[in-house]
Design an enzyme around this catalytic site. Sequence first.
Site, PDB file in Angstrom:
ATOM      1  CG  ASP A   1      -1.967   0.995   1.298  1.00 43.66           C
ATOM      2  OD1 ASP A   1      -2.858   0.901   0.443  1.00 43.66           O
ATOM      3  OD2 ASP A   1      -1.946   1.871   2.183  1.00 43.66           O
TER       4      ASP A   1
ATOM      5  CD  GLU B   1      16.593 -14.210   4.082  1.00 50.22           C
ATOM      6  OE1 GLU B   1      15.924 -14.819   4.950  1.00 50.22           O
ATOM      7  OE2 GLU B   1      17.148 -13.114   4.300  1.00 50.22           O
TER       8      GLU B   1
HETATM    9  C1  NOJ Z   1      -4.532   2.877  -0.810  1.00 53.10           C
HETATM   10  C2  NOJ Z   1      -5.656   1.918  -0.578  1.00 53.10           C
HETATM   11  O1  NOJ Z   1      -5.951   1.251  -1.778  1.00 53.10           O
HETATM   12  C3  NOJ Z   1      -6.814   2.732  -0.071  1.00 53.10           C
HETATM   13  O2  NOJ Z   1      -7.989   1.975  -0.001  1.00 53.10           O
HETATM   14  C4  NOJ Z   1      -6.446   3.284   1.281  1.00 53.10           C
HETATM   15  O3  NOJ Z   1      -7.483   4.129   1.744  1.00 53.10           O
HETATM   16  C5  NOJ Z   1      -5.157   4.094   1.213  1.00 53.10           C
HETATM   17  N1  NOJ Z   1      -4.134   3.433   0.449  1.00 53.10           N
HETATM   18  C6  NOJ Z   1      -4.612   4.347   2.588  1.00 53.10           C
HETATM   19  O4  NOJ Z   1      -4.110   3.158   3.134  1.00 53.10           O
END
Ligand code: NOJ
Length: 580
Positions: free
Chosen positions: A229, A289
């Site tokens: 993310d 690894e």
């Molecule tokens: C991207 C994620 O896809 C989204 O759903 C989220 O709100 C934000 N990152 C923050 O983590």
Amino acid sequence: MTRIDSTPAPSTEAVTVHAAGAAQGSWWRDAVIYQVYPRSFADSNGDGVGDLPGITAHLDHLVELGVDALWLSPFYRSPQKDAGYDVADYRDVDPLFGTLEDFDVLLEAAHARGVRVVVDLVPNHTSDQHVWFQAALAADEGSPERGRYLFREGRGAGGEEPPNNWQSIFGGPAWTRTTRADGTPGQWYLHLFDSSQPDLDWSNPEVRAEFEDVLRFWLDRGVDGFRVDVAHGMVKADGLPDWDGHVAMVDGADGDGTDAVNGSGNSGPMFDQDGVHEIYRAWRRILDEYDGDRAMVAEAWVEPLSRLARYVRPDEMHQAFNFSFLVAGWDAARLRGVVESSFRANDAVGAPTTWVLSNHDVVRHASRLGLAEPENRPNGLFATDPQPDAELGLRRARAASLLMLGLPGSSYVYQGEELGLPEHTTLEDVVRQDPAFFRTGGAEAGRDGCRIPMPWEAHSPAYGFSPDGAAWLPQPSSYAAHAADVERATVGSTFDLYRTALRLRKAEALGTGDLAWLGVFADDPHVVALRNRDVVVLANLGDAPVALPAGAEVLVASGELTDEAGAAAVPSDTTVWYRA
Ligand code: NOJ
């Protein structure tokens, strides 16, 4: 009517864009990866929220569809302020979704079916309920506990102004001020998203060590990889300088699909800093690894594509989401531009190109492509907004998906797009849950409309999403016609189209194939036509039908072909795969 009566043999007039060969070997190079959004996939216990046993119970749907892997959006312990992207414990399952044992059962069941499992990793920020953040709030200014996050003094005589002018991606300031134990105002902390999602300080070795351990925790359990993310956000520019730009979710892609900004990113001091790459190199060493060809995919809103490709250099991540493709709309020249820039950038570093049209953050493509301006990406839709043309949107979505699945590389399918699900565009504000709706004071509808619970059975309560009809967001009545039980049994349904396309994609090895534009359509404003191995993929985005060459053996089409004076023709907003 424009008639193309004699489409030339592709092999003689092709313009090569991507050669097969580089893209051989590992499973992730050509995988079709299905995104499961656990809250909305299937609810086994009747609380109205999907859960891990619900996913396990529906794995055969995915096997029948023919995908190679699942990516599970977060199911970790979380107060669910941002639907699980606010993690309080990275090593446990939230009771809402089940238990760690449920996860192990799901993983084993998926592996037994030959389906790999990728989990989400949220390293940019934790939940404010994470023990680290609670300890930071309780600790003194300048303490090691605070040093794991980005606490700063405010500006102005009494520190009453935020430390800089950054805005949260969900709206409002990116800083929240703390209150000391004695009730007086204290330091501020940074949150690029909701105030319940404090950003970690990745210059702190303790943060790095912690996440390396989290990676090992899930690798040891047997996961096949991670979706990372906000992979471009962890390192901030020194001194956290002011910045007047604006960033929106899934932004950062080139407007016209070309590398408009050469060399350096332009995403501001909170994104795409060079320091992120060392983090991924360290992670790559850890993944390497392990046996089993584990992989990482970056969620990084970075432009241009050549800059994004730096995340997938041989010693970093394996893939990055191609949001330039997602935002290209329904425009032949733009789509060709993105395809070319994508291969140019990724081939240069030996990485596979990925493709994606929908996910849990954007208006579903069956609705987006039915908007008057399909390249626009509103952050959700209100009932009072101009509504998408549902029929046109679905027709184009099917055509766009068939084009995507015919491209070499790896494709991402968001749950429900295989059913042709539309966005819920008339949700009442009282049921909305996305923090983006609240932080913008209701100016943006937010992402709830693409997160509606799945319809499994046309004639059951909540369309079979839960045993008792409970559903955390209401489903529109249009979902009945898209229910999985109906679509699985209907020839020509969207599910049938995806199932057929995935079977052919595998049989023809299109995922590891090559790509050449058909010369005759190379600059056509209405047609995207390419050859991938022996298969021609032709998408007609214009109004006039396009005749197929005599003798073309049609493999699959996103809509019914027409007959033009005895020749099969591809009508408007339709894609066909054929062997010439
Ligand atoms: C991207 C994620 O896809 C989204 O759903 C989220 O709100 C934000 N990152 C923050 O983590």
